[in-house]
Motif scaffolding. Structure first.
Motif, PDB file in Angstrom:
ATOM      1  N   GLN A  33      20.575 -71.561  19.113  1.00  0.00           N
ATOM      2  CA  GLN A  33      21.101 -70.203  18.925  1.00  0.00           C
ATOM      3  C   GLN A  33      21.389 -69.840  17.440  1.00  0.00           C
ATOM      4  O   GLN A  33      21.007 -68.843  17.094  1.00  0.00           O
ATOM      5  N   TYR A  34      22.139 -70.692  16.641  1.00  0.00           N
ATOM      6  CA  TYR A  34      22.411 -70.464  15.233  1.00  0.00           C
ATOM      7  C   TYR A  34      21.136 -70.544  14.550  1.00  0.00           C
ATOM      8  O   TYR A  34      21.178 -69.638  13.631  1.00  0.00           O
ATOM      9  N   TYR A  35      20.362 -71.511  14.740  1.00  0.00           N
ATOM     10  CA  TYR A  35      19.178 -71.533  13.964  1.00  0.00           C
ATOM     11  C   TYR A  35      18.461 -70.199  13.949  1.00  0.00           C
ATOM     12  O   TYR A  35      17.809 -69.795  12.968  1.00  0.00           O
ATOM     13  N   PHE A  36      18.142 -69.689  15.065  1.00  0.00           N
ATOM     14  CA  PHE A  36      17.303 -68.433  15.236  1.00  0.00           C
ATOM     15  C   PHE A  36      18.235 -67.242  14.743  1.00  0.00           C
ATOM     16  O   PHE A  36      17.378 -66.580  13.886  1.00  0.00           O
ATOM     17  N   ALA A  37      19.469 -67.082  15.087  1.00  0.00           N
ATOM     18  CA  ALA A  37      20.074 -66.050  14.326  1.00  0.00           C
ATOM     19  C   ALA A  37      20.549 -66.119  12.862  1.00  0.00           C
ATOM     20  O   ALA A  37      20.188 -65.053  12.152  1.00  0.00           O
ATOM     21  N   ASP A  38      20.928 -67.203  12.373  1.00  0.00           N
ATOM     22  CA  ASP A  38      21.370 -67.391  10.998  1.00  0.00           C
ATOM     23  C   ASP A  38      20.452 -67.890  10.099  1.00  0.00           C
ATOM     24  O   ASP A  38      20.469 -67.571   8.963  1.00  0.00           O
ATOM     25  N   THR A  39      19.637 -68.851  10.565  1.00  0.00           N
ATOM     26  CA  THR A  39      18.706 -69.584   9.323  1.00  0.00           C
ATOM     27  C   THR A  39      17.532 -68.766   9.486  1.00  0.00           C
ATOM     28  O   THR A  39      16.655 -68.467   8.393  1.00  0.00           O
ATOM     29  N   LEU A  40      16.644 -68.195  10.476  1.00  0.00           N
ATOM     30  CA  LEU A  40      15.487 -67.676  10.535  1.00  0.00           C
ATOM     31  C   LEU A  40      15.603 -66.291  10.814  1.00  0.00           C
ATOM     32  O   LEU A  40      14.567 -65.634  10.571  1.00  0.00           O
ATOM     33  N   ASN A  41      16.972 -65.962  10.973  1.00  0.00           N
ATOM     34  CA  ASN A  41      17.402 -64.241  10.899  1.00  0.00           C
ATOM     35  C   ASN A  41      16.499 -63.660  11.938  1.00  0.00           C
ATOM     36  O   ASN A  41      15.905 -62.600  11.447  1.00  0.00           O
ATOM     37  N   LEU A  42      16.085 -64.157  12.995  1.00  0.00           N
ATOM     38  CA  LEU A  42      15.238 -63.403  14.106  1.00  0.00           C
ATOM     39  C   LEU A  42      16.074 -62.524  14.931  1.00  0.00           C
ATOM     40  O   LEU A  42      17.362 -62.423  14.919  1.00  0.00           O
ATOM     41  N   GLN A  43      15.643 -61.252  15.418  1.00  0.00           N
ATOM     42  CA  GLN A  43      15.960 -60.099  16.151  1.00  0.00           C
ATOM     43  C   GLN A  43      16.127 -60.865  17.547  1.00  0.00           C
ATOM     44  O   GLN A  43      15.639 -61.805  17.866  1.00  0.00           O
ATOM     45  N   PRO A  44      17.300 -60.332  18.361  1.00  0.00           N
ATOM     46  CA  PRO A  44      17.536 -60.923  19.536  1.00  0.00           C
ATOM     47  C   PRO A  44      16.188 -60.890  20.601  1.00  0.00           C
ATOM     48  O   PRO A  44      15.938 -61.825  21.232  1.00  0.00           O
ATOM     49  N   ALA A  45      15.405 -59.836  20.445  1.00  0.00           N
ATOM     50  CA  ALA A  45      14.131 -59.831  21.243  1.00  0.00           C
ATOM     51  C   ALA A  45      13.439 -61.062  20.985  1.00  0.00           C
ATOM     52  O   ALA A  45      12.747 -61.644  21.858  1.00  0.00           O
TER      53      ALA A  45
END
Length: 630
Positions: free
Chosen positions: A117-129
């Protein structure tokens, strides 16, 4: 009658205790003496006797009882419990079960899901979709577990059906988690390594479940003890991981957690290399591949089993196709819309009809119930958008007026609380709902999900702030109460799946149904991604997020429309032949299935990022299903 020795635990003195005329109704009384202390009797039913006919040692509190006796009672009982399993199956196999369920899956899955969850949101900076699509694609190994079971049972490696597959999975898991820890990865390569990491948990799960099922048949009196060992290990590992993952995220970050998860892969690979599976090697024929070809031909030629295999293959192909379509495509908004419509069409017009077509050859009732397990999850959108919204972004200022800004340690505590609510859901189901009909239970669960989602609507509109409710006290809604409802929803579903399985292929069909449920959850993530794109919900502003939560709440009504047509009547307590014996399987088929003995033992739901599930142990063939992975 039958008589046997009773061995005093404290003195080792052996004493004959009379014979019994009716072993099923008369307790075995064992009297023990030690230094003048009289021990109270121990009651053992007939099914507690091991195959050699001797009574297992059991600690009993002496009289007069002391405080130390009471303090040490449970530890001694636990040691006796482990000793009983070790004497029957060997301590190495017992350790292997604990390592697989407790370390590799209990700790490994909780750590990896939280870190992702944190890796997608804060490291890869992915959008929720985008995160929803990649998350669904990364869970691919949990959806195609039927293939692992078919491969391990039909295609031995160097004469072994389980050990090599566990070693391969453990090594791939070590490589995957270390790569996610060390390497700066693009989203594409990150999700590929996550697929390998999930495979390292899903594949050993299948192998250990098969081994547990085999031992349950040879030692039926210890089947419940083995189930308790597996589920207890999973619960202890999950609780430990949930209690530690929040502080770990604060101190070492998501990639550091991935590095720690590599130890869970080593926990199964190294013991397997040392022979802890205690698997007997089959003779290797001179002609390479002869045995595998014979097994494959035999499996796909049987009039009942072949339809199960065809269903598993069709589901696996559709799962891989949709995963590639949604997970690897990121070419603009129009393309995302097309993919969303294609995903919904594939789920409703291809997957569900395929399941109905193939499994109706086995049992029409089974086919409808299996289709419901898939569609129920597929038509309900699910995304990580709420996590994006309520968590405090790393290295960024967070507006507490607009967002809850919850820190990682508190979110870890929320995961720990989920286990408590999950247990509460089990208790509530067993006490109040086990005698309800399947249709009523599923209808009530869906209505409760609607209510929980509407509570989330109050949260995202910040009405709780206006009425003075702190965000950290606002733990209601689908994030916390959801596990109670999930338990209420899943336990009767697992029981229904077990009852609808025809004799001889119980484990195969049970795991196929759980895989369908997992696949449906991934499709729900793809549908959630489509809804986010349709409404334009993106970070950091999250415009139209209340509208998305409202839409998500309304979709929880949709499965209710399917219940009347796809869910059979009856209750979980029923044992009628209308649920247990499919109409298309004759007595001759049942005998052939038992004689062929090519049962494929597979595990069904993961828990969600959290798993869950109920695990019945039928008398004809023990089904080791485990918690679902969602």
């Amino acid at each position: 009658g039958r008589s046997g020795p009773g061995v005093g635990r404290e003195t080792g003195e052996e004493e004959e205790i009379g014979s019994m005329e009716d072993q099923d109704s008369i307790d075995w009384l064992r009297l023990q003496t030690d230094g003048g202390h009289k021990f109270h009797r121990v009651s053992l039913r007939d099914n507690e006797f091991p195959v050699n006919g001797t009574v297992e040692d059991e600690f009993v509190v002496p009289a007069p009882r002391t405080f130390i006796d009471y303090v040490l009672y449970l530890p001694r009982q636990f040691c006796n419990y482990l000793g009983r399993l070790s004497r029957a199956f060997g301590w190495r196999f017992v350790f292997m079960c604990c390592a697989t369920y407790g370390l590799n899956q209990g700790i490994g899955e909780e750590w990896s899901v939280f870190a992702t969850q944190y890796y997608f949101a804060d490291t890869l900076n992915l959008q929720p979709a985008r995160a929803a699509a990649l998350g669904g694609f990364a869970s691919l190994p949990w959806q195609i577990k039927a293939l692992y079971g078919m491969m391990s049972d039909m295609i031995p490696i160097m004469g072994y059906h389980k050990t090599p597959y566990i070693i391969i999975a453990g090594c791939l898991g070590i490589i995957a988690w270390l790569s996610l820890w060390i390497l700066p990865l693009t989203p594409l390569f990150a999700v590929l390594f996550l697929i390998l990491g999930n495979y390292s948990m899903a594949s050993p799960d299948v192998a250990i479940d098969a081994a547990v099922a085999e031992r349950a048949r040879t030692h039926p009196s210890l089947a419940a003890d083995m189930q308790a060992l597996c589920w207890g290990s999973l619960a202890v590992g999950g609780l430990f991981a949930a209690g530690t993952v929040g502080p770990m995220q604060s101190h070492i970050g998501s990639q550091g957690i991935y590095g720690m998860t590599a130890f869970t892969g080593a926990a199964i690979a190294i013991p397997s290399l040392l022979g802890f599976m205690t698997e007997r090697r089959e003779p290797v024929t001179n002609t390479r591949g002869t045995t595998s070809c014979q097994n494959i031909k035999k499996g796909f030629s049987h009039r009942v089993r072949k339809w199960v295999f065809f269903t598993a293959l069709a589901v696996s192909v559709c799962s891989v196709f949709l995963g590639l379509l949604e997970g690897l495509n990121s070419h603009g908004e129009n393309s995302e819309m097309v993919n969303g419509l294609l995903t919904i069409s594939c789920a409703v017009c291809v997957v569900a009809p395929s399941v109905m077509f193939f499994l109706s050859r086995v049992s029409p009732v089974l086919a409808k119930a299996s289709a419901f397990m898939f569609l129920r999850e597929a038509i309900q959108p699910s995304t990580p958008v709420l996590f994006y919204w309520f968590h405090a972004p790393k290295g960024k200022d967070c507006d507490t007026d607009r967002f809850p800004c919850l820190d990682s340690e508190f979110i870890g505590f929320m995961d720990l609380a989920k286990y408590a609510f999950f247990f509460l859901g089990t208790v509530v189901y067993q006490k109040y709902f086990s005698s309800w009909s399947y249709r009523n239970i599923f209808t009530l669960a869906q209505l409760l999900l609607v209510a929980a989602n509407l509570v989330d609507l109050i949260w995202v509109t910040r009405l709780n702030k206006k009425i003075g409710i702190n965000d950290k006290l606002f733990l209601f809604g689908e994030e916390i109460v959801g596990p109670v409802i999930t338990r209420l929803n899943n336990m009767p579903m697992f029981i229904l799946a077990a009852k609808l399985c025809p004799p001889g292929v119980e484990a195969t069909l049970f795991a196929l149904n759980m895989g369908l449920s997992n696949f449906g959850m991934s499709v729900g993530k793809y549908v959630g991604k489509f809804c986010l794109e349709l409404l334009g919900v993106k970070s950091p502003d999250y415009h139209n997020l209340p509208e998305f939560v409202l839409l998500r709440s309304l979709t929880r009504f949709l499965p209710i429309l399917l219940i009347k047509y796809l869910v059979p009547p009856g209750t979980p307590d029923d044992e009628g032949p209308d649920l247990s014996l499919p109409t298309s399987v004759s007595v001759t088929d049942e005998m052939e299935l038992d004689d062929e003995n090519i049962s494929l033992h597979m595990r069904g739901v993961s828990g969600d990022s959290n798993g869950d599930g109920f695990q019945p142990v039928p008398t004809t063939s023990s089904i080791s299903a485990g918690p679902s992975n969602s």
